[in-house]
Scaffold this active site. Sequence first.
Site, PDB file in Angstrom:
ATOM      1  CE  LYS A  21      -9.876  17.438 -17.648  1.00 29.55           C
ATOM      2  NZ  LYS A  21      -9.384  18.159 -18.838  1.00 29.55           N
ATOM      3  CG  ASN A  22      -5.580  18.035 -17.976  1.00 30.39           C
ATOM      4  OD1 ASN A  22      -6.670  17.770 -18.474  1.00 30.39           O
ATOM      5  ND2 ASN A  22      -5.319  19.199 -17.405  1.00 30.39           N
ATOM      6  NE  ARG A  91      -7.027  24.460 -26.141  1.00 27.40           N
ATOM      7  CZ  ARG A  91      -6.705  25.250 -27.136  1.00 27.40           C
ATOM      8  NH1 ARG A  91      -7.632  25.749 -27.904  1.00 27.40           N
ATOM      9  NH2 ARG A  91      -5.455  25.570 -27.358  1.00 27.40           N
ATOM     10  CB  CYS A 115     -14.287  26.438 -23.687  1.00 21.81           C
ATOM     11  SG  CYS A 115     -12.715  26.628 -22.886  1.00 21.81           S
ATOM     12  NE  ARG A 120      -8.425  26.087 -23.361  1.00 20.37           N
ATOM     13  CZ  ARG A 120      -8.675  25.012 -22.624  1.00 20.37           C
ATOM     14  NH1 ARG A 120      -9.902  24.717 -22.302  1.00 20.37           N
ATOM     15  NH2 ARG A 120      -7.691  24.240 -22.225  1.00 20.37           N
ATOM     16  N   PRO A 121      -6.789  29.863 -28.655  1.00 18.12           N
ATOM     17  CG  PRO A 121      -5.300  31.577 -29.146  1.00 18.12           C
ATOM     18  CD  PRO A 121      -6.244  31.093 -28.088  1.00 18.12           C
ATOM     19  CG  ASP A 123      -1.627  31.470 -31.798  1.00 19.78           C
ATOM     20  OD1 ASP A 123      -2.104  30.761 -30.877  1.00 19.78           O
ATOM     21  OD2 ASP A 123      -1.197  32.617 -31.595  1.00 19.78           O
ATOM     22  CG  ASP A 303      -6.794  23.062 -14.969  1.00 22.23           C
ATOM     23  OD1 ASP A 303      -7.332  23.979 -15.610  1.00 22.23           O
ATOM     24  OD2 ASP A 303      -6.265  22.068 -15.514  1.00 22.23           O
ATOM     25  NE  ARG A 395     -15.758  18.914 -21.533  1.00 24.27           N
ATOM     26  CZ  ARG A 395     -15.515  19.726 -22.536  1.00 24.27           C
ATOM     27  NH1 ARG A 395     -16.290  20.778 -22.738  1.00 24.27           N
ATOM     28  NH2 ARG A 395     -14.501  19.518 -23.340  1.00 24.27           N
TER      29      ARG A 395
HETATM   30  C1  UD1 Z   1      -3.955  22.400 -20.689  1.00 19.44           C
HETATM   31  C2  UD1 Z   1      -4.905  21.644 -19.791  1.00 19.44           C
HETATM   32  C3  UD1 Z   1      -5.814  22.602 -19.021  1.00 19.44           C
HETATM   33  C4  UD1 Z   1      -4.948  23.616 -18.268  1.00 19.44           C
HETATM   34  C5  UD1 Z   1      -3.949  24.299 -19.205  1.00 19.44           C
HETATM   35  C6  UD1 Z   1      -2.970  25.214 -18.481  1.00 19.44           C
HETATM   36  C7  UD1 Z   1      -5.267  19.542 -20.934  1.00 19.44           C
HETATM   37  C8  UD1 Z   1      -6.184  18.660 -21.694  1.00 19.44           C
HETATM   38  N1  UD1 Z   1      -5.712  20.757 -20.593  1.00 19.44           N
HETATM   39  O1  UD1 Z   1      -4.760  23.127 -21.632  1.00 19.44           O
HETATM   40  O2  UD1 Z   1      -6.591  21.834 -18.101  1.00 19.44           O
HETATM   41  O3  UD1 Z   1      -5.798  24.594 -17.700  1.00 19.44           O
HETATM   42  O4  UD1 Z   1      -3.172  23.309 -19.900  1.00 19.44           O
HETATM   43  O5  UD1 Z   1      -2.277  24.518 -17.513  1.00 19.44           O
HETATM   44  O6  UD1 Z   1      -4.149  19.160 -20.603  1.00 19.44           O
HETATM   45  N2  UD1 Z   1      -2.439  29.597 -26.097  1.00 19.44           N
HETATM   46  C9  UD1 Z   1      -2.382  30.379 -27.244  1.00 19.44           C
HETATM   47  N3  UD1 Z   1      -2.115  29.761 -28.430  1.00 19.44           N
HETATM   48  C10 UD1 Z   1      -1.901  28.407 -28.525  1.00 19.44           C
HETATM   49  C11 UD1 Z   1      -1.958  27.629 -27.345  1.00 19.44           C
HETATM   50  C12 UD1 Z   1      -2.229  28.251 -26.136  1.00 19.44           C
HETATM   51  O7  UD1 Z   1      -2.561  31.594 -27.201  1.00 19.44           O
HETATM   52  O8  UD1 Z   1      -1.654  27.897 -29.639  1.00 19.44           O
HETATM   53  C13 UD1 Z   1      -2.731  30.253 -24.790  1.00 19.44           C
HETATM   54  C14 UD1 Z   1      -4.086  29.809 -24.212  1.00 19.44           C
HETATM   55  O9  UD1 Z   1      -5.164  30.523 -24.760  1.00 19.44           O
HETATM   56  C15 UD1 Z   1      -3.860  30.049 -22.739  1.00 19.44           C
HETATM   57  C16 UD1 Z   1      -2.370  29.731 -22.545  1.00 19.44           C
HETATM   58  O10 UD1 Z   1      -1.774  29.832 -23.842  1.00 19.44           O
HETATM   59  O11 UD1 Z   1      -4.076  31.416 -22.455  1.00 19.44           O
HETATM   60  C17 UD1 Z   1      -2.108  28.360 -21.956  1.00 19.44           C
HETATM   61  O12 UD1 Z   1      -2.697  27.367 -22.744  1.00 19.44           O
HETATM   62  P1  UD1 Z   1      -2.145  25.874 -22.839  1.00 19.44           P
HETATM   63  O13 UD1 Z   1      -1.014  25.672 -21.872  1.00 19.44           O
HETATM   64  O14 UD1 Z   1      -1.925  25.550 -24.255  1.00 19.44           O
HETATM   65  O15 UD1 Z   1      -3.403  25.056 -22.306  1.00 19.44           O
HETATM   66  P2  UD1 Z   1      -4.086  23.776 -22.916  1.00 19.44           P
HETATM   67  O16 UD1 Z   1      -3.050  22.834 -23.436  1.00 19.44           O
HETATM   68  O17 UD1 Z   1      -5.188  24.186 -23.821  1.00 19.44           O
END
Ligand code: UD1
Length: 415
Positions: A21-22, A91, A115, A120-121, A123, A303, A395
């Site tokens: 999926k990812n 997302r 979620c 999950r911002p 920024d 995960d 999902r």
């Molecule tokens: C991806 C995976 C998800 C997995 C996660 C961490 C997909 C579709 N999803 O999610 O299954 O659990 O990696 O391995 O591949 N953060 C911020 N600001 C940002 C981006 C992230 O604060 O702009 C924070 C998030 O809230 C979280 C952390 O950084 O606390 C990690 O998030 P991130 O690695 O970006 O996860 P996803 O890409 O959303």
Amino acid sequence: MLIEVEGGRKAAGELTVQGAKNAVLPMIAATVLCRQTTVIENCPRIQDVYSMTAVLKDIGAKVSWEEDKLIIDTASVTKSEITQKEVGDIRASILFLGSMLGRMQVAGIRLPGGCSIGARPVDYHLAAFSAMGAETSQQEDVICCEIRNRGAERVKLPYPSVGATENVILYAVLRKGTTILENAAKEPEIRELCEFLRQMGALISGDGEECITIQGVSELQGVVYRLKTDRIAFLTYAAMVAGSGGSACLRVYGDTFEAEKKYLAMTGCRMETTGDQIRVSGEGGIRPVPYIRTEPYPGFPTDAQSLFLALLSRSYGESLIEENVFENRFLVAGQLRKMGADIEVAGQRACVRGVTRLHGEMVQATDLRSGAALLLAGVMAEGKTMVDQSHYILRGYEIPVENMQSLGLCARYVV
Ligand code: UD1
């Protein structure tokens, strides 16, 4: 929708584990970068894929399926704004920002919501695009980015975010000159996205390491790509086999789950690989794991955390799990407690004291992985477990009930 699981059966059988999926979600976003047809083989038919392809169709792409092949023709993509409802459902739709910027230099997208696992911002994504020359503005919940200048060659993420790393790569492959991304995520899905993009003609090196270098090219071609096995789906079914005390064979394509296998082995689960088959056995019971902390790859994946919470609740000792990636990932502990688990949560730590029996209950999934963890708990429990809100499971898991049946486990949908 409810899924009913009747515990007490030992797994025996075999199963081909679905594609990742990812890995496929960023690839679907990446197809916008070319103006030809791309075929993704071994693509799982899951809700998140349907949500991403609904977005693609909305911006003008043609999407069809032939068995396990997802066929995407992006020649007629013209729209640079994505505002429909599906965006809020998933997302990963934020990844269209990078690929639309690459193709059209301008992109607008409704922000994906938070979620239940955390706020999950986005920024980090937006700051990286700004550093790369984009001007960003926001009207209500629609974010607009437009490339105004060349921007910096070097971009450093404050944290190795998986999504932000993918978004930077997606924009950079067609960007003029060189982009150097520092503090990049190293997850296997990043490597797979880069492998896919390289086959399309992109010039990328360093993926899987902290610093990724992308040399911009003027165009990409459509490709036929076979998706590797989903490492968390592998872990889910392997944990079900181990938790049931049975033995079964999991067929996989491309072994990207070293981390998952390492932690599963700590619980006493045995795995023997022959070619593309992994025989999983859990006949000796579940061992506790003294301390696990979730971390970016190659650490223990967030995960996998809910699944381990469930698995270790039937171990013969005490385990401590620390969550460092998402703030709300212990919601499932309350549901597991209803089934008899002894789990104490304090802040970002959960202390799991293994119990000798779990019992079937009516429980509720709150996200994809908590749903999978409850199915696993149902396999290990006595009697019937009803998992409510199981649409979350669909999902990310393709035909989970049928797959559990292939493993000799007892599960059915209750509509
Ligand atoms: C991806 C995976 C998800 C997995 C996660 C961490 C997909 C579709 N999803 O999610 O299954 O659990 O990696 O391995 O591949 N953060 C911020 N600001 C940002 C981006 C992230 O604060 O702009 C924070 C998030 O809230 C979280 C952390 O950084 O606390 C990690 O998030 P991130 O690695 O970006 O996860 P996803 O890409 O959303």
